[in-house]
Scaffold this motif. Sequence first.
Motif, PDB file in Angstrom:
ATOM      1  N   ASP A   1      -7.453   9.907  -6.265  1.00 36.08           N
ATOM      2  CA  ASP A   1      -6.468  10.839  -5.948  1.00 36.08           C
ATOM      3  C   ASP A   1      -5.955  11.734  -7.015  1.00 36.08           C
ATOM      4  O   ASP A   1      -5.543  11.074  -8.085  1.00 36.08           O
ATOM      5  CB  ASP A   1      -5.208   9.657  -5.348  1.00 36.08           C
ATOM      6  CG  ASP A   1      -3.935  10.263  -5.043  1.00 36.08           C
ATOM      7  OD1 ASP A   1      -3.949  11.758  -5.102  1.00 36.08           O
ATOM      8  OD2 ASP A   1      -2.855   9.588  -4.578  1.00 36.08           O
ATOM      9  N   ALA A   2      -5.853  12.883  -6.922  1.00 35.11           N
ATOM     10  CA  ALA A   2      -5.326  13.766  -8.137  1.00 35.11           C
ATOM     11  C   ALA A   2      -4.028  13.627  -8.064  1.00 35.11           C
ATOM     12  O   ALA A   2      -3.457  14.230  -9.432  1.00 35.11           O
ATOM     13  CB  ALA A   2      -5.834  15.076  -7.783  1.00 35.11           C
ATOM     14  N   LEU A   3      -3.047  13.075  -7.521  1.00 35.40           N
ATOM     15  CA  LEU A   3      -1.820  13.255  -7.827  1.00 35.40           C
ATOM     16  C   LEU A   3      -1.305  11.938  -8.512  1.00 35.40           C
ATOM     17  O   LEU A   3      -0.214  11.930  -8.817  1.00 35.40           O
ATOM     18  CB  LEU A   3      -0.882  13.059  -6.461  1.00 35.40           C
ATOM     19  CG  LEU A   3      -1.316  14.397  -5.514  1.00 35.40           C
ATOM     20  CD1 LEU A   3      -0.257  14.625  -4.312  1.00 35.40           C
ATOM     21  CD2 LEU A   3      -1.290  15.672  -6.106  1.00 35.40           C
ATOM     22  N   ASP A   4      -2.382  10.936  -8.626  1.00 37.50           N
ATOM     23  CA  ASP A   4      -1.995   9.623  -9.262  1.00 37.50           C
ATOM     24  C   ASP A   4      -2.463   9.707 -10.744  1.00 37.50           C
ATOM     25  O   ASP A   4      -3.836   9.995 -11.053  1.00 37.50           O
ATOM     26  CB  ASP A   4      -2.432   8.626  -8.524  1.00 37.50           C
ATOM     27  CG  ASP A   4      -2.395   7.189  -9.144  1.00 37.50           C
ATOM     28  OD1 ASP A   4      -1.936   7.121 -10.246  1.00 37.50           O
ATOM     29  OD2 ASP A   4      -2.194   6.266  -8.337  1.00 37.50           O
ATOM     30  N   MET A   5      -1.941   9.737 -11.876  1.00 34.75           N
ATOM     31  CA  MET A   5      -2.507   9.699 -13.038  1.00 34.75           C
ATOM     32  C   MET A   5      -3.281   8.563 -13.492  1.00 34.75           C
ATOM     33  O   MET A   5      -4.296   8.659 -14.393  1.00 34.75           O
ATOM     34  CB  MET A   5      -1.202   9.707 -14.176  1.00 34.75           C
ATOM     35  CG  MET A   5      -0.586   8.480 -14.328  1.00 34.75           C
ATOM     36  SD  MET A   5       0.661   8.540 -15.698  1.00 34.75           S
ATOM     37  CE  MET A   5       1.822  10.028 -14.923  1.00 34.75           C
ATOM     38  N   ARG A   6      -3.448   7.551 -12.686  1.00 38.25           N
ATOM     39  CA  ARG A   6      -4.419   6.551 -12.879  1.00 38.25           C
ATOM     40  C   ARG A   6      -5.786   6.756 -12.419  1.00 38.25           C
ATOM     41  O   ARG A   6      -6.676   6.098 -12.814  1.00 38.25           O
ATOM     42  CB  ARG A   6      -3.790   5.248 -12.358  1.00 38.25           C
ATOM     43  CG  ARG A   6      -2.690   4.597 -13.102  1.00 38.25           C
ATOM     44  CD  ARG A   6      -1.936   3.606 -12.140  1.00 38.25           C
ATOM     45  NE  ARG A   6      -1.654   4.005 -10.780  1.00 38.25           N
ATOM     46  CZ  ARG A   6      -1.272   3.251  -9.828  1.00 38.25           C
ATOM     47  NH1 ARG A   6      -0.863   1.745 -10.109  1.00 38.25           N
ATOM     48  NH2 ARG A   6      -1.007   3.655  -8.700  1.00 38.25           N
ATOM     49  N   THR A   7      -5.662   7.557 -11.559  1.00 37.67           N
ATOM     50  CA  THR A   7      -7.078   7.893 -10.804  1.00 37.67           C
ATOM     51  C   THR A   7      -7.469   9.470 -11.137  1.00 37.67           C
ATOM     52  O   THR A   7      -8.890   9.707 -10.409  1.00 37.67           O
ATOM     53  CB  THR A   7      -6.937   7.379  -9.173  1.00 37.67           C
ATOM     54  OG1 THR A   7      -5.865   8.297  -8.532  1.00 37.67           O
ATOM     55  CG2 THR A   7      -6.766   6.012  -9.065  1.00 37.67           C
ATOM     56  N   ASN A   8      -6.788  10.078 -11.355  1.00 37.40           N
ATOM     57  CA  ASN A   8      -7.179  11.699 -11.554  1.00 37.40           C
ATOM     58  C   ASN A   8      -8.074  11.658 -12.639  1.00 37.40           C
ATOM     59  O   ASN A   8      -7.819  11.913 -13.861  1.00 37.40           O
ATOM     60  CB  ASN A   8      -5.885  12.379 -11.710  1.00 37.40           C
ATOM     61  CG  ASN A   8      -6.181  13.840 -11.881  1.00 37.40           C
ATOM     62  OD1 ASN A   8      -7.254  14.332 -11.993  1.00 37.40           O
ATOM     63  ND2 ASN A   8      -5.255  14.778 -11.800  1.00 37.40           N
TER      64      ASN A   8
END
Length: 433
Positions: free
Chosen positions: A394-401
């Motif tokens: 998810d690009a909006l989540d800093m953990r998964t972008n």
Amino acid sequence: MKKLLIPILALVALTSYGQNPAPAKPQTKAIALMGGTVHIGTGQVIPNGVVLFSNGVITNVVDGTTVRLNLNDVEVIDVSGKHIYPGLISPVSTVGLQEIGAVRATVDMREVGILNPNIRSLIAYNTDSEIIPTIRNNGVLFSQAVPQGGTISGSSSVMMSDGWNWEDAVLKKDDGIWLNWPTYLARDFNFEDFTTVVRKNERRGAAIDALRATFADAKAYSALTNPTPMNLKLESMRGLFTGKQNLYIRADYGKDIMEAVTFAKSLGVQKVVIVGGEESHRVVSFLKENNVPVILSELHRLPTREDEDVDLPYRLPGILHKAGVLVGLSYSDGWWRTRNLAFLAGTAAGFGVTDREEALKMVTSNTAKILGVDNLVGTLEKGKHATLFVSAGDALDMRTNVVEQVFIQGRKVNLDDRHKRLYKTYKDKYENK
């Protein structure tokens, strides 16, 4: 001679190691991104999608489970389990206009004087900035180069995050004129106790009178077909009265927002955009009635007033969105922090914008509409530029972008940057101890 040559070669090698990668070469073969979750940018999501593009333009976006495509002579890239997004757009930006804030020689974002509508930010845009690769590594593939200072700062332009020079990088020239509205209240920061003192702005009346005279002259000038001699200042404002350019007004207080919009409309300005809008929630009905979009300043801050909810800035996009106001998000205070733009949308999604795809639109299609480039970018649709990125999550989540691939007008961009080089340098140093 040999002794001299060796250190020179070493110096060249070190210098090249620290430089940005060269701009990407033009697309030569059709490319199909297969199997990823496609976030169109309109609110629609295709779980197992295919994005096909050729010569820098998207030719098809389809559901891979229901549509068969002829993929002969097409480079197929399997992105199963990953996410495909349109390039994020950062408005109100000084990326490319300043490099190191404390080094004056690297800062070229303002001109002397008060009324400078003829100043064009795009000619100062530095495509060799080391900040640019760091922002595109988080999916920010466009930025709006915006002039600063004065009452009328000049004109902005929409730039791509790849190019040899500003002529290569520009997507839309002179998209709008920037006005810093004279505030009813002035705020002074006290560095001794870190407090803000609010006082009445005594110079406001004279500043508005000067603006009224300038806009009246510009409106009269715009009615002339071939003025001789040409007045560069008034010529630069011609598009405000034809709808070709936006008037971007920096205003935060509710009273200032209403007065600024009323002022612009009364003088014949066709398109007005409020920038900052810290108190836009107080005049949301007025904004809706006048069809005025808002580009909010960074959400990761404290509220303007002491008696407001501490999470009000986080909830502000949702408040405006629910009222029917077109909202874009920006990181106007820190050019280097622009890389975190996607996470502002993530914050909005967690505080009132219940649909994550609606939050995504605030950094893609909404912003494209506001800047007047929605016919080219902002969504993944047939006929638009193939400017997009592939993220591991998810690009909006800093953990998964985790951006793995970037394409700008179909060109595959090298994702090396200074952050990655320094990380590798010190990782190697401490791992080998």
